[in-house]
Structure formats: C-alpha cells, structure tokens
Design an enzyme around this catalytic site. Structure first.
Site, PDB file in Angstrom:
ATOM      1  N   SER A   1       5.227   5.195   8.961  1.00 65.18           N
ATOM      2  CA  SER A   1       4.610   4.962   7.654  1.00 65.18           C
ATOM      3  C   SER A   1       5.602   5.345   6.574  1.00 65.18           C
ATOM      4  O   SER A   1       6.187   6.429   6.624  1.00 65.18           O
ATOM      5  CB  SER A   1       3.344   5.793   7.497  1.00 65.18           C
ATOM      6  OG  SER A   1       2.949   5.746   6.143  1.00 65.18           O
TER       7      SER A   1
ATOM      8  N   ASN B   1       5.750  -1.525  11.521  1.00 64.95           N
ATOM      9  CA  ASN B   1       4.959  -1.081  10.378  1.00 64.95           C
ATOM     10  C   ASN B   1       5.332  -1.885   9.121  1.00 64.95           C
ATOM     11  O   ASN B   1       6.039  -2.880   9.212  1.00 64.95           O
ATOM     12  CB  ASN B   1       5.199   0.425  10.180  1.00 64.95           C
ATOM     13  CG  ASN B   1       3.959   1.152   9.691  1.00 64.95           C
ATOM     14  OD1 ASN B   1       3.325   0.714   8.728  1.00 64.95           O
ATOM     15  ND2 ASN B   1       3.609   2.249  10.328  1.00 64.95           N
TER      16      ASN B   1
ATOM     17  N   ASN C   1       0.831  -1.205   0.000  1.00 65.25           N
ATOM     18  CA  ASN C   1       0.000   0.000   0.000  1.00 65.25           C
ATOM     19  C   ASN C   1       0.859   1.245   0.000  1.00 65.25           C
ATOM     20  O   ASN C   1       1.939   1.286   0.579  1.00 65.25           O
ATOM     21  CB  ASN C   1      -0.977  -0.014   1.190  1.00 65.25           C
ATOM     22  CG  ASN C   1      -0.442   0.682   2.423  1.00 65.25           C
ATOM     23  OD1 ASN C   1      -0.501   1.915   2.539  1.00 65.25           O
ATOM     24  ND2 ASN C   1       0.132  -0.087   3.347  1.00 65.25           N
TER      25      ASN C   1
ATOM     26  N   ASN D   1       4.852   6.042   3.544  1.00 65.54           N
ATOM     27  CA  ASN D   1       4.166   6.707   2.432  1.00 65.54           C
ATOM     28  C   ASN D   1       3.976   8.209   2.593  1.00 65.54           C
ATOM     29  O   ASN D   1       3.332   8.840   1.776  1.00 65.54           O
ATOM     30  CB  ASN D   1       2.817   6.028   2.187  1.00 65.54           C
ATOM     31  CG  ASN D   1       2.988   4.555   1.842  1.00 65.54           C
ATOM     32  OD1 ASN D   1       3.822   4.221   1.001  1.00 65.54           O
ATOM     33  ND2 ASN D   1       2.252   3.689   2.496  1.00 65.54           N
TER      34      ASN D   1
HETATM   35  C1  LIG Z   1      -3.657  -1.028   3.542  1.00 67.67           C
HETATM   36  C2  LIG Z   1      -2.840  -0.773   4.767  1.00 67.67           C
HETATM   37  C3  LIG Z   1      -2.919   0.466   5.383  1.00 67.67           C
HETATM   38  C4  LIG Z   1      -2.179   0.719   6.538  1.00 67.67           C
HETATM   39  N1  LIG Z   1      -2.294   1.936   7.146  1.00 67.67           N
HETATM   40  C5  LIG Z   1      -1.639   2.166   8.308  1.00 67.67           C
HETATM   41  C6  LIG Z   1      -1.812   3.385   9.001  1.00 67.67           C
HETATM   42  O1  LIG Z   1      -2.588   4.260   8.605  1.00 67.67           O
HETATM   43  N2  LIG Z   1      -1.093   3.573  10.145  1.00 67.67           N
HETATM   44  C7  LIG Z   1      -0.245   2.616  10.652  1.00 67.67           C
HETATM   45  O2  LIG Z   1       0.355   2.833  11.701  1.00 67.67           O
HETATM   46  N3  LIG Z   1      -0.085   1.442  10.012  1.00 67.67           N
HETATM   47  C8  LIG Z   1      -0.755   1.199   8.869  1.00 67.67           C
HETATM   48  N4  LIG Z   1      -0.601  -0.008   8.237  1.00 67.67           N
HETATM   49  C9  LIG Z   1       0.370  -0.986   8.773  1.00 67.67           C
HETATM   50  C10 LIG Z   1      -0.303  -2.051   9.653  1.00 67.67           C
HETATM   51  O3  LIG Z   1      -0.879  -1.456  10.786  1.00 67.67           O
HETATM   52  C11 LIG Z   1       0.729  -3.114  10.101  1.00 67.67           C
HETATM   53  O4  LIG Z   1       1.710  -2.499  10.912  1.00 67.67           O
HETATM   54  C12 LIG Z   1       1.418  -3.804   8.935  1.00 67.67           C
HETATM   55  O5  LIG Z   1       0.531  -3.976   7.853  1.00 67.67           O
HETATM   56  C13 LIG Z   1       2.016  -5.151   9.303  1.00 67.67           C
HETATM   57  O6  LIG Z   1       1.021  -6.049   9.734  1.00 67.67           O
HETATM   58  P1  LIG Z   1       0.339  -7.148   8.752  1.00 67.67           P
HETATM   59  O7  LIG Z   1       1.458  -7.882   8.060  1.00 67.67           O
HETATM   60  O8  LIG Z   1      -0.474  -8.010   9.664  1.00 67.67           O
HETATM   61  O9  LIG Z   1      -0.518  -6.375   7.813  1.00 67.67           O
HETATM   62  C14 LIG Z   1      -1.325  -0.279   7.071  1.00 67.67           C
HETATM   63  C15 LIG Z   1      -1.256  -1.523   6.450  1.00 67.67           C
HETATM   64  C16 LIG Z   1      -2.006  -1.788   5.320  1.00 67.67           C
HETATM   65  C17 LIG Z   1      -1.925  -3.139   4.679  1.00 67.67           C
END
Ligand SMILES: Cc1cc2nc3c(=O)[nH]c(=O)nc-3n(C[C@H](O)[C@H](O)[C@H](O)COP(=O)(O)O)c2cc1C
Length: 345
Positions: free
Chosen positions: A170, A235, A108, A172
């Site tokens: 983040s 993250n 993302n 991004n």
């Molecule tokens: C589509 C998407 C949007 C995300 N947006 C945020 C966000 O706004 N803030 C944040 O701290 N982490 C964000 N994350 C990161 C997740 O909170 C998490 O730390 C990361 O995806 C790793 O966990 P996972 O492998 O279970 O997804 C986002 C992840 C995804 C996939």
C-alpha cells in the site's frame, strides 16, 4: 437485468466515500443465498484451494469483512477482505477517495482505515464457512514494530481465513513499501513463516507495480525461499500516466484503466522471473473478460478487480466469468489452468 446503468448516476451524485459506504450498507441487506454455480472449466486449484471461478474481489472494497458473502453471491469466485491491522485506525483525513470518471480510474489515500483485527475476526467467526474468503493483513501506521504486526495478523486471522495476504505494497502508509526491500523482505517473510502453523491457510504476498530493474527476481526468490504460496501482482501505483480528470493531481494510489499497462508489465516481469515456479494472481485495471484472459495467458492463475466495479456495476464478476468460459471453449481448452501462461513465452 441491467439495473446498474440506472443506479450509477445516483451513486455518482454522492462523493466517492459516501457512495461506497452506502453500497456496503445496501449489500448488508442482501439475505444469505446459495452460492452461484460456475462451469467446471473455470475451476482452478491454487495453493491447495479450489477456486470455482478465477475472478476475485480485490482487497480494499470490504476492509472490515462486512459483506464477503454478499460479494460471493454476486458472482465472485473468491473475496479478499481487509486490509485489517492489529489495532483499529481512522486512516487519513477525508477526502481521500476520488473517482476519475474520464479515466475510468480511482485515486485513493485511505491509509488503512479499518476497525481492527478483532472486529473482522468476530464477523468472520459468525459466518457460515463457504466460498473462498481471504484476509489481507497490514501494519498499523504508528506501530513501533511493523513485522510484529504481520506476525500478529497471521496468528489472529488464520483460523477464519481461507488464505492470508501479506500486504506490504500500500502506498498510503508511509514507509510500508520499504518492507519490499532486500533485507527487510527476508526478515518479514521468515517471521511470517515462523508464525504459520501446520494445516493453516496458505500465505500470499501482495506487491507494488512500481518496480525497479531486478525487483521481480529478488522478490520471487525471497518468496520461494520463505514458502510463500502465491504473489498478488499488483497494488495501486504511485506513478501518474497521462490522466484527464480534475482529480488527477490528488496524492495516493492510482487504480483502474490507467494502471492496466503497468500491471500487465509487472505480470510479465514476475512470470519471467518465476518461470511458473510460484502461482501469480493478477490485479490492476481488469475490467472485462478480454483483460482477464490476457492476464491469465500472461501467467496469472487468478485475477482480482476493484475499480472497474465502480464503473461497470456488481454484475461484472459474473460477466467476466461467462466471457472466460466462452473463450476457453473457443480455444478448445477444457480448463482455465491450460490457459495460464499460454501466451507468456
Ligand atoms: C479505494 C481502494 C482501496 C484499496 N484498499 C486496499 C487495501 O486495503 N489493501 C490492499 O491490499 N489493496 C487495496 N487496494 C488495491 C486493490 O486491491 C487493487 O490491488 C488495485 O486497486 C488494482 O486493482 P483495480 O485496478 O482493479 O482496482 C485498494 C484499492 C482501492 C481503489
């Protein structure tokens, strides 16, 4: 009732962001219901809060705090909404969210799209306070003073948050991760400490998994010095382990299964650096009770997930909680806190 295997092809026929919006829309239709009960063995205390299950929803799924209660109702022990920024912002141009199905992963580059703190604040005020809902705060892309944005976030969201997460990881928002650097981190965390009020919610700091030598100890020291209550590790990653999907070359943060080894390595690094002196919360590629158990034994007091939900469906949190309870029983432990760090040394 395994409905998700039937619904998944429908969701996957849509582009990822449309499917996500449709999911949030459907979740909003769920009428309020009682929170699910968990076995007492899963209850864990972190930063003065009692979490009924250690399995939480990671930030980014419910950026605007639209469905925290529906997600608690599905079996998450806690839900982190956000990231919210002081002002609303549109985020990056679409497409910006990609399912890497062959890799069980997501890329993302949303760029903190959100309706702003005021909108989230209003929704959270209106809800009945029950279950644990944390609020993840960030800075606007065009802000001239990013530290001031975090201070504004702490002040605005504290009254409606069970905990606050300072998200500087983040990938991004250009330059955001620079706040993890030595001088900047100290300055940010002392401003956040100043903004806290007595009796307010605990503060967690969310870090990136892309670490250089020495980063973990430096971040742990800064966090402890500034009375941060816990670290979320981690993250999404900017790195690209070998991937098979056609979207592998897309820019943005990678999450899901391919992030697991890196997130696990980061968990080890933070456990070694902290020696248990600050609670750790694991995120990154957690998709099963085995993954959660491994992360807890490596030192995590709580775990969070997001990407695996896309592939495994909404029953996943409950399945992981049940699996953890079984593992505890099998290993003769009476509470999950006994398992925290039990495989770390
Ligand atoms: C589509 C998407 C949007 C995300 N947006 C945020 C966000 O706004 N803030 C944040 O701290 N982490 C964000 N994350 C990161 C997740 O909170 C998490 O730390 C990361 O995806 C790793 O966990 P996972 O492998 O279970 O997804 C986002 C992840 C995804 C996939």
């Amino acid at each position: 009732m395994a409905l998700y295997p039937l619904l998944r092809p429908l969701a996957f026929a849509l582009d990822a962001e449309t499917a996500h919006r449709a999911t949030i829309g459907a979740l909003k239709l769920i009428p309020p219901r009682r929170l699910p009960a968990f076995p007492d063995s899963l209850a864990v205390e972190v930063a003065g809060l009692r979490f009924p299950s250690p399995v939480g929803l990671a930030a980014g799924f419910d950026k605007d705090a639209e469905v925290p209660d529906a997600m608690l109702g599905l079996g998450f022990g806690f839900v982190e909404v956000g990231t919210v920024t002081p002002l609303p912002q549109a985020g990056n141009p679409q497409p910006r969210l990609f399912r890497l199905t062959d890799d069980q992963a997501v890329i993302n580059r949303m760029g903190f799209n959100n309706a702003g703190q005021a909108a989230a604040l209003e929704r959270l005020w209106r809800r009945e306070r029950r279950g644990i809902v944390g609020v993840n705060i960030g800075a606007n892309k065009d802000s001239s003073d990013r530290i001031a944005d975090y201070v504004a976030g702490v002040r605005a969201m504290a009254p409606v948050a069970d905990y606050l997460t300072v998200n500087i990881s983040s990938p991004n928002t250009p330059g955001l991760r620079g706040l993890q650097d030595e001088g900047a981190l100290g300055e940010l965390l002392s401003a956040v400490r100043e903004a806290r009020v007595a009796g307010g919610p605990p503060i967690f700091l969310k870090v990136a998994p892309d670490l250089a030598e020495g980063d973990a100890s430096r971040i742990v020291r800064a966090a402890i010095d500034s009375q941060v209550d816990a670290l979320i590790v981690a993250n999404t990653t900017l790195s690209r382990p070998e991937l098979r999907s056609r979207f592998a070359g897309e820019a943005g943060g990678l999450s899901g299964a391919p992030l697991k080894p890196l997130a696990m390595e980061a968990m080890h690094a933070f456990r070694v650096a902290s020696g248990g002196a600050i609670p750790l919360i694991a995120a990154g590629g957690i998709a099963s009770a085995d993954d959660a158990w491994e992360r807890i034994r490596a030192g995590a007091s709580l775990v969070q997930l997001y990407s695996a939900l896309v592939y495994e469906g909404p029953g996943l949190a409950r399945r992981i909680a049940d699996g953890l309870a079984k593992r505890l029983q099998a290993s003769g432990m009476s509470n999950i806190s006994e398992a925290v760090g039990s495989g770390a040394d």
